[in-house]
Design a protein around this motif. Structure first.
Motif, PDB file in Angstrom:
ATOM      1  N   ALA A   1      30.767  -9.562  81.048  1.00 22.39           N
ATOM      2  CA  ALA A   1      32.194 -10.060  81.236  1.00 22.39           C
ATOM      3  C   ALA A   1      32.863  -9.524  82.116  1.00 22.39           C
ATOM      4  O   ALA A   1      31.505  -9.701  83.052  1.00 22.39           O
ATOM      5  N   VAL A   2      32.950 -10.781  82.574  1.00 24.79           N
ATOM      6  CA  VAL A   2      33.912 -10.892  83.572  1.00 24.79           C
ATOM      7  C   VAL A   2      35.101 -10.159  83.813  1.00 24.79           C
ATOM      8  O   VAL A   2      36.254  -9.759  82.635  1.00 24.79           O
ATOM      9  N   TYR A   3      35.218  -8.402  84.653  1.00 22.85           N
ATOM     10  CA  TYR A   3      36.009  -7.727  84.926  1.00 22.85           C
ATOM     11  C   TYR A   3      36.878  -7.427  86.371  1.00 22.85           C
ATOM     12  O   TYR A   3      36.225  -8.286  87.327  1.00 22.85           O
ATOM     13  N   TYR A   4      38.144  -7.441  85.999  1.00 27.76           N
ATOM     14  CA  TYR A   4      38.906  -7.468  86.496  1.00 27.76           C
ATOM     15  C   TYR A   4      39.544  -6.574  87.135  1.00 27.76           C
ATOM     16  O   TYR A   4      39.380  -5.104  86.049  1.00 27.76           O
ATOM     17  N   CYS A   5      40.415  -5.647  88.317  1.00 27.70           N
ATOM     18  CA  CYS A   5      40.941  -5.027  88.281  1.00 27.70           C
ATOM     19  C   CYS A   5      42.505  -5.810  88.178  1.00 27.70           C
ATOM     20  O   CYS A   5      43.175  -6.998  89.297  1.00 27.70           O
ATOM     21  N   ALA A   6      43.755  -4.819  87.982  1.00 32.40           N
ATOM     22  CA  ALA A   6      44.997  -4.645  87.872  1.00 32.40           C
ATOM     23  C   ALA A   6      45.544  -3.868  88.900  1.00 32.40           C
ATOM     24  O   ALA A   6      45.464  -2.408  88.391  1.00 32.40           O
TER      25      ALA A   6
ATOM     26  N   THR B   1      35.125 -10.049  89.264  1.00 32.42           N
ATOM     27  CA  THR B   1      33.144  -9.980  88.561  1.00 32.42           C
ATOM     28  C   THR B   1      32.268 -10.076  87.585  1.00 32.42           C
ATOM     29  O   THR B   1      32.877  -9.551  86.423  1.00 32.42           O
ATOM     30  N   GLN B   2      32.361 -10.655  87.490  1.00 26.56           N
ATOM     31  CA  GLN B   2      30.922 -11.633  86.794  1.00 26.56           C
ATOM     32  C   GLN B   2      29.906  -9.925  86.683  1.00 26.56           C
ATOM     33  O   GLN B   2      29.063  -9.376  87.721  1.00 26.56           O
ATOM     34  N   VAL B   3      30.147  -9.602  85.255  1.00 26.51           N
ATOM     35  CA  VAL B   3      28.887  -8.487  84.527  1.00 26.51           C
ATOM     36  C   VAL B   3      28.101  -8.288  83.437  1.00 26.51           C
ATOM     37  O   VAL B   3      28.794  -9.105  82.939  1.00 26.51           O
ATOM     38  N   THR B   4      26.835  -9.124  84.092  1.00 23.97           N
ATOM     39  CA  THR B   4      25.909  -9.271  83.045  1.00 23.97           C
ATOM     40  C   THR B   4      24.473  -8.588  82.766  1.00 23.97           C
ATOM     41  O   THR B   4      23.904  -8.054  83.309  1.00 23.97           O
ATOM     42  N   VAL B   5      24.772  -8.121  81.459  1.00 26.44           N
ATOM     43  CA  VAL B   5      23.906  -6.973  81.137  1.00 26.44           C
ATOM     44  C   VAL B   5      22.801  -7.966  80.308  1.00 26.44           C
ATOM     45  O   VAL B   5      23.109  -8.068  79.057  1.00 26.44           O
TER      46      VAL B   5
ATOM     47  N   PHE C   1      39.750  -4.777  83.555  1.00 23.26           N
ATOM     48  CA  PHE C   1      39.983  -5.193  82.050  1.00 23.26           C
ATOM     49  C   PHE C   1      38.724  -6.036  82.586  1.00 23.26           C
ATOM     50  O   PHE C   1      37.740  -5.774  83.731  1.00 23.26           O
ATOM     51  N   ARG C   2      38.448  -6.414  81.111  1.00 22.77           N
ATOM     52  CA  ARG C   2      37.484  -7.202  80.950  1.00 22.77           C
ATOM     53  C   ARG C   2      37.291  -8.721  80.180  1.00 22.77           C
ATOM     54  O   ARG C   2      37.892  -8.395  79.406  1.00 22.77           O
ATOM     55  N   GLN C   3      36.819  -9.209  80.130  1.00 25.13           N
ATOM     56  CA  GLN C   3      37.134 -10.340  79.644  1.00 25.13           C
ATOM     57  C   GLN C   3      35.295 -11.516  78.812  1.00 25.13           C
ATOM     58  O   GLN C   3      35.050 -11.952  80.089  1.00 25.13           O
ATOM     59  N   ALA C   4      35.395 -11.120  78.221  1.00 19.64           N
ATOM     60  CA  ALA C   4      34.156 -11.682  77.273  1.00 19.64           C
ATOM     61  C   ALA C   4      34.479 -13.325  76.641  1.00 19.64           C
ATOM     62  O   ALA C   4      35.938 -13.628  76.720  1.00 19.64           O
ATOM     63  N   PRO C   5      33.391 -14.077  77.287  1.00 12.30           N
ATOM     64  CA  PRO C   5      33.789 -15.769  76.414  1.00 12.30           C
ATOM     65  C   PRO C   5      34.545 -15.595  75.050  1.00 12.30           C
ATOM     66  O   PRO C   5      33.543 -14.718  74.053  1.00 12.30           O
ATOM     67  N   GLY C   6      35.468 -16.693  74.494  1.00 15.59           N
ATOM     68  CA  GLY C   6      35.889 -16.499  73.984  1.00 15.59           C
ATOM     69  C   GLY C   6      36.393 -15.247  72.741  1.00 15.59           C
ATOM     70  O   GLY C   6      36.899 -14.904  71.814  1.00 15.59           O
TER      71      GLY C   6
END
Length: 125
Positions: free
Chosen positions: A92-97, A119-123, A37-42
């Motif tokens: 985004a911040v990427y999460y495994c689940a 873990t943060q991924v920034t492009v 999964f991923r979650q971007a700010p806001g």
């Protein structure tokens, strides 16, 4: 009980690649379906990719199809997310689940039983 730890995030230019890893503890890892999964700010946390317990079925959100590949190595208790042709909107911040049914098809975060810390991924553009 499954403990998950992600790694491999970082800063990359648009068009570049990253490989995320998620290391799991616990002898039952091979029976779990796994998701990224991923979650971007806001924004809400969104499903990116899923894989069933055998690794024979994989699922992707439309925005990453053809660019991202999920895989797993049950002997190493690890699931991977290979990300190619990265775009700024992938930041985004990427999460495994992990989820107990083993199907890897669940799209909603509440359906997963265990989560990593992210873990943060920034492009950059």
């Amino acid at each position: 009980q499954v403990h998950l730890v992600e790694s491999g995030g970082g800063l990359v230019q648009a068009g570049g690649s990253l490989r995320l890893s998620c290391a799991a503890s616990g002898r039952t890892f091979s029976t779990y379906g796994m998701g990224w999964f991923r979650q971007a700010p806001g924004k809400e946390r969104e499903f990116v990719a899923g894989i069933n317990w055998t690794g024979t079925s994989r699922y992707y959100v439309d925005s990453v199809k053809g660019r991202f590949t999920i895989s797993r190595d049950n002997a190493k208790n690890t699931v991977y997310l290979q990300m190619n042709s990265l775009k700024p909107e992938d930041t985004a911040v990427y999460y495994c689940a992990a989820e107990k049914t083993g199907r890897g098809t669940k799209l909603d975060p509440p359906e997963y039983d265990y989560w990593g810390q992210g873990t943060q991924v920034t492009v950059s553009s």
